[in-house]
Every structure is written in C-alpha cells, then in structure tokens.
Design a protein around this motif. Structure first.
Motif, PDB file in Angstrom:
ATOM      1  N   VAL A  32     -14.941 -12.925  -7.350  1.00 27.56           N
ATOM      2  CA  VAL A  32     -13.782 -13.667  -8.234  1.00 27.56           C
ATOM      3  C   VAL A  32     -14.302 -15.046  -8.233  1.00 27.56           C
ATOM      4  CG1 VAL A  32     -11.603 -14.358  -8.890  1.00 27.56           C
ATOM      5  CG2 VAL A  32     -12.055 -12.137  -7.919  1.00 27.56           C
ATOM      6  N   LYS A  33     -14.533 -15.591  -7.047  1.00 29.84           N
ATOM      7  CA  LYS A  33     -14.858 -16.965  -6.930  1.00 29.84           C
ATOM      8  C   LYS A  33     -15.994 -17.179  -7.683  1.00 29.84           C
ATOM      9  CE  LYS A  33     -12.928 -18.718  -2.612  1.00 29.84           C
ATOM     10  NZ  LYS A  33     -13.148 -18.782  -1.336  1.00 29.84           N
ATOM     11  N   TYR A  38       0.867  -1.110   0.102  1.00 31.10           N
ATOM     12  CA  TYR A  38       0.011   0.051   0.076  1.00 31.10           C
ATOM     13  C   TYR A  38       0.901   1.423   0.012  1.00 31.10           C
ATOM     14  CZ  TYR A  38      -3.275   3.632   1.596  1.00 31.10           C
ATOM     15  OH  TYR A  38      -4.057   4.750   1.378  1.00 31.10           O
ATOM     16  N   PHE A  97      -9.661  -3.181   5.492  1.00 34.05           N
ATOM     17  CA  PHE A  97      -8.919  -3.781   4.093  1.00 34.05           C
ATOM     18  C   PHE A  97      -9.089  -5.111   3.996  1.00 34.05           C
ATOM     19  CE2 PHE A  97      -5.620  -5.627   1.782  1.00 34.05           C
ATOM     20  CZ  PHE A  97      -5.397  -4.610   0.764  1.00 34.05           C
ATOM     21  N   GLU A  98      -9.107  -6.063   4.813  1.00 26.78           N
ATOM     22  CA  GLU A  98      -9.256  -7.478   4.869  1.00 26.78           C
ATOM     23  C   GLU A  98     -10.775  -7.856   4.477  1.00 26.78           C
ATOM     24  OE1 GLU A  98      -7.163  -6.066   7.083  1.00 26.78           O
ATOM     25  OE2 GLU A  98      -5.239  -7.288   7.247  1.00 26.78           O
ATOM     26  N   ARG A 148     -14.292  -8.840  -2.514  1.00 28.67           N
ATOM     27  CA  ARG A 148     -13.917  -9.064  -3.753  1.00 28.67           C
ATOM     28  C   ARG A 148     -13.407 -10.501  -4.255  1.00 28.67           C
ATOM     29  NH1 ARG A 148     -10.177  -3.559  -5.406  1.00 28.67           N
ATOM     30  NH2 ARG A 148     -10.319  -4.540  -7.137  1.00 28.67           N
ATOM     31  N   ILE A 149     -12.812 -11.118  -3.331  1.00 27.46           N
ATOM     32  CA  ILE A 149     -12.322 -12.423  -3.696  1.00 27.46           C
ATOM     33  C   ILE A 149     -13.545 -13.334  -3.890  1.00 27.46           C
ATOM     34  CG2 ILE A 149     -11.097 -14.721  -2.846  1.00 27.46           C
ATOM     35  CD1 ILE A 149      -8.778 -12.598  -2.056  1.00 27.46           C
ATOM     36  N   ALA A 190       2.298   5.357   5.034  1.00 22.61           N
ATOM     37  CA  ALA A 190       0.879   5.213   4.810  1.00 22.61           C
ATOM     38  C   ALA A 190       0.180   3.737   5.187  1.00 22.61           C
ATOM     39  CB  ALA A 190       0.400   5.717   3.475  1.00 22.61           C
ATOM     40  N   GLU A 191      -0.889   3.918   5.858  1.00 20.97           N
ATOM     41  CA  GLU A 191      -1.617   2.497   6.044  1.00 20.97           C
ATOM     42  C   GLU A 191      -2.673   2.302   5.350  1.00 20.97           C
ATOM     43  OE1 GLU A 191      -0.887   0.257   8.678  1.00 20.97           O
ATOM     44  OE2 GLU A 191       1.058   1.264   9.519  1.00 20.97           O
ATOM     45  N   PRO A 192      -3.064   1.143   4.798  1.00 23.00           N
ATOM     46  CA  PRO A 192      -4.336   0.851   4.210  1.00 23.00           C
ATOM     47  C   PRO A 192      -5.492   1.126   5.258  1.00 23.00           C
ATOM     48  CG  PRO A 192      -3.247  -1.246   4.625  1.00 23.00           C
ATOM     49  CD  PRO A 192      -2.099   0.007   5.001  1.00 23.00           C
ATOM     50  N   ARG A 193      -6.512   1.102   5.036  1.00 25.22           N
ATOM     51  CA  ARG A 193      -7.863   1.434   5.793  1.00 25.22           C
ATOM     52  C   ARG A 193      -8.034   0.124   6.794  1.00 25.22           C
ATOM     53  NH1 ARG A 193     -12.127   3.075   1.257  1.00 25.22           N
ATOM     54  NH2 ARG A 193     -13.492   1.701   2.899  1.00 25.22           N
ATOM     55  N   ARG A 236     -12.970  -6.057   3.118  1.00 26.37           N
ATOM     56  CA  ARG A 236     -13.235  -5.635   1.479  1.00 26.37           C
ATOM     57  C   ARG A 236     -12.389  -6.398   0.349  1.00 26.37           C
ATOM     58  NH1 ARG A 236     -11.296  -0.967   0.263  1.00 26.37           N
ATOM     59  NH2 ARG A 236     -10.082  -0.582   2.531  1.00 26.37           N
ATOM     60  N   LEU A 237     -11.357  -6.777   0.800  1.00 24.39           N
ATOM     61  CA  LEU A 237     -10.620  -7.788  -0.025  1.00 24.39           C
ATOM     62  C   LEU A 237     -11.346  -9.215  -0.019  1.00 24.39           C
ATOM     63  CD1 LEU A 237      -8.216  -8.419  -1.843  1.00 24.39           C
ATOM     64  CD2 LEU A 237      -7.064  -9.156   0.420  1.00 24.39           C
ATOM     65  N   SER A 285     -11.199 -24.909  -6.088  1.00 21.40           N
ATOM     66  CA  SER A 285     -11.132 -23.522  -6.784  1.00 21.40           C
ATOM     67  C   SER A 285     -10.252 -22.509  -6.332  1.00 21.40           C
ATOM     68  CB  SER A 285     -12.480 -23.069  -6.451  1.00 21.40           C
ATOM     69  OG  SER A 285     -12.563 -22.705  -5.008  1.00 21.40           O
ATOM     70  N   TYR A 286      -9.478 -22.868  -5.105  1.00 24.70           N
ATOM     71  CA  TYR A 286      -8.536 -22.060  -4.712  1.00 24.70           C
ATOM     72  C   TYR A 286      -7.156 -21.977  -5.693  1.00 24.70           C
ATOM     73  CZ  TYR A 286      -5.992 -19.403  -0.901  1.00 24.70           C
ATOM     74  OH  TYR A 286      -5.736 -18.875  -0.127  1.00 24.70           O
ATOM     75  N   GLN A 327      -5.526  -3.875  -3.259  1.00 26.47           N
ATOM     76  CA  GLN A 327      -6.511  -5.196  -3.249  1.00 26.47           C
ATOM     77  C   GLN A 327      -6.260  -5.884  -4.384  1.00 26.47           C
ATOM     78  OE1 GLN A 327     -10.527  -4.807  -1.828  1.00 26.47           O
ATOM     79  NE2 GLN A 327      -9.477  -4.213   0.155  1.00 26.47           N
TER      80      GLN A 327
END
Lengths: 193, 180
Positions: free
Chosen positions: B78-79, A31, B67-68, B74-75, B61-64, B70-71, B93-94, A49
């Motif tokens: 994708v699945k 990041y 973060f995890e 999103r994953i 800088a740090e992510p929000r 939201r990730l 599937s992994y 992400q």
C-alpha cells in the motif's frame, strides 16, 4: 477504551508500535466475527487483513466519535457484505461435514468445544457445529451479523447499534428474527432437550 | 409445530430483552407475569433461549500464526502504491491520504492562482499613457521618418533595378545627421 484512544493518538503520530498493538488486540475478535460471517477461513483471513489495511490508511480521519472497536467491526461488516455481493457464492458459507478435509484446512477448525446441552443429546459435536454453521449461513447477512455480534462476540445492543448504524429497536428485531430462523433450522436439536 | 407470536404483538422485543437480561426490573417482572398466563410466549422464550445456547457453543477461530507478517507485507505494498503527484507533500506517509489531501488542495489552488497571475502579467498589453512631451516627440519622429521614406522612394524610383545603394545612403545620412 481509554487505552484505545491513546493507541489511536499514537498511531496518528505515526507510531508503528501502536498500530501493532491495535492489531494484536483486535485481530482475533475481528477474524472470529468474519469467520462466522463468511463461514470460510480463507475469506475471513483476507478480510481481516483488509480491515487493518483500511484502518492504516484511514487512521488520520478517525475522530473518536465511535469507539475503535465499533469502527473496526463496522469496517469488517461492510467488507463482509461487499464480499457477499461480489461473489454471490452462498454455497461457500456452508461447510459440509461430509466433505473431505482440504489441504491447508486444519481438522481442529471444524471442531467444537464441549456443549452445555444435556448429556443425552445423541449427536456428535462436529455434526451439531456443522448444523449451527449451516443455519447461520442461511440467515440474511444483516440478521447473521446481529446475532453473531451479540451471541458470539458478546457485544451489547448499544454497541451493535453503533456498528450497524441502526436504532436499538432494529437491533432487537434483528436478533429476535435471527434466533427464530435459527430455531426453525435447528429444531431437531432443540427437541431432544 | 411452528410457534408464532400472533397473539402477543409487542412481545418480540420483550422476549429478546428478557432472554438477554436487558429489561428494566419492572418490565422483567411484568413479562414473567405475562408468561405465566401465555403458553405461546413461554414456549418461544424456552426455544429461543435454547437456540442461543446452541449458537454460543460454536468454537472460537484464530487467524494464522503468520498473520502479522503477511499484514506487514500488504501494508508495504500500500505504501509503495504511487499516489497522485499533488498528494506527495512532505507529510508523514503514515497519516496519508486524508491529511495530505487537506493540505495539498489549498497548496495546489494557490499555486494555480500565482501561475495565472504571473502569466497574465507577462503577456499583458502595455497601457501606459504617453505624456505630452513623449507625444510631441513621437509626432516629430513620425514626420521625419515619413519624409525620409518619401525621399527614399523617390531616389529608388530613379535608379535601375537591383541597385540598393539608396538604402545605405539613407541609413548613413541618418546616422551622421546630414541630409541628401
């Protein structure tokens, strides 16, 4: 590094906790790199992400020819360059210190820590940080990436060569040229020394 | 005033290496000796070192915080994204898509070959050669059928139109083995 290899092997065996461990270990580094590359918290977050999504979908291909760190930073660098090409929106790379704080943007995100410069430097920390960010934003992405990886991420020349896929001599040239360009942009602040 | 390295063409990488502490001891000493007599390199080295110091003052800088979360969302997307049918084989599937592709391509290729062979077998033209007995029997049968047909035509010709009894007669005679 050994731990990374083990985490990757577990990831390839569909161990979700190993994936989480990799994210926890690298998310801030990636990041931070992307934040300095894009100059924008939103883009940095989105691209970080994306880096881990790419890692997730391609972990089966990973053959440990490069370190995990090198692989992730390479993905991040490519994504950043793609983003520049697509948006061609260089003005977003510069954060104006006069601009009002936007909703959702934290005041602290424009703050900088204590400088190691001489105390007689009569410039506010915020202004100086803004000037440095502006100077970085003016650099071509390749030069910017090299100098950020070395001076901000603390990578070695060899690691940068691996991330960028370039010879060692090119790494040195890019760092040199980046610093010369930064020096020219930041000269008023150097001459106060 | 702009300070350039025109007078020291090979100094570019040496200065960088010197500032970053990446020169071999001998090169380090040699460059220090060079700088003692070269004001251009001395000035550049000082300015670039100060520039590096400035860049290193940038805060991290740090992510929000989320973060995890939201990730993970999103994953999950994708699945859920549909993949081509031929990639949906029983691998985790992994570890898709690379390994699935490696397995799926040969499987699909083999299935295509088997399907083609099966089709070719089903729709083949018979090529079995007839034996001598079968040929003789076929020859006799052809002769008998030909005679019967001629008789039928002769009988039909002598009858009025619309009378189809000749057909029945022939058929019944054939069935009983008699002649007419």
């Amino acid at each position: 590094m050994h731990q990374d290899a083990e985490l990757i092997a577990r990831c390839q065996r569909a161990d979700a906790s190993a994936f989480d461990a990799i994210v926890a270990r690298y998310k801030t580094k990636i990041y931070h790199y992307l934040y300095r590359m894009t100059g924008n918290a939103e883009d940095a977050d989105d691209l970080t992400q994306e880096v881990f999504i790419r890692m997730y979908t391609n972990i089966g291909k990973f053959r440990a020819e490069a370190s995990l760190s090198t692989w992730l930073f390479r993905i991040a660098g490519n994504l950043a360059v793609d983003r520049f090409r697509r948006t061609k929106n260089s003005r977003r790379l510069v954060t104006s210190l006069d601009a009002p704080i936007q909703p959702g943007e934290e005041e602290a995100s424009r703050d900088v820590p204590d400088m190691s410069m001489a105390p007689e430097v009569l410039v506010s920390r915020r202004e100086l940080a803004g000037q440095i960010e502006s100077a970085l934003a003016k650099l071509p992405p390749k030069l910017r990436s090299a100098v950020i990886l070395f001076d901000v991420e603390g990578m070695s020349y060899d690691e940068i060569a691996g991330v960028e896929g370039i010879p060692l001599g090119t790494v040195k040239s890019r760092i040199f040229n980046a610093r010369v360009a930064l020096r020219d942009s930041l000269r008023p602040y150097l001459e106060t020394e | 005033m702009e300070t350039k390295l025109n007078t020291c063409p090979n100094a570019e990488q040496t200065i960088v290496g010197y500032i970053d502490g990446n020169l071999a001891t001998a090169d380090h000493i040699a460059f220090e000796r060079h700088m003692a007599s070269c004001s251009v390199c001395r000035t550049i080295e000082r300015e670039l070192r100060m520039t590096q110091t400035l860049v290193r003052t940038l805060s991290s800088a740090e992510p929000r915080q989320d973060f995890e979360a939201r990730l993970a969302a999103r994953i999950a997307d994708v699945k859920l994204k549909p993949s081509p049918w031929w990639m949906r084989f029983a691998l985790p599937s992994y570890v898709k898509p690379a390994r699935r592709t490696h397995v799926a391509i040969p499987v699909v290729a083999m299935a295509s070959v088997v399907a083609s062979l099966g089709f070719a077998y089903v729709s083949r033209v018979p090529t079995v050669k007839a034996g001598a007995v079968q040929t003789a029997a076929a020859s006799d049968e052809t002769t008998v059928l030909s005679e019967l047909a001629n008789q039928h035509h002769a009988a039909s010709a002598s009858q009025s139109l619309g009378d189809t009894s000749g057909v029945v007669v022939v058929a019944s005679d054939m069935a009983t083995g008699g002649s007419w």
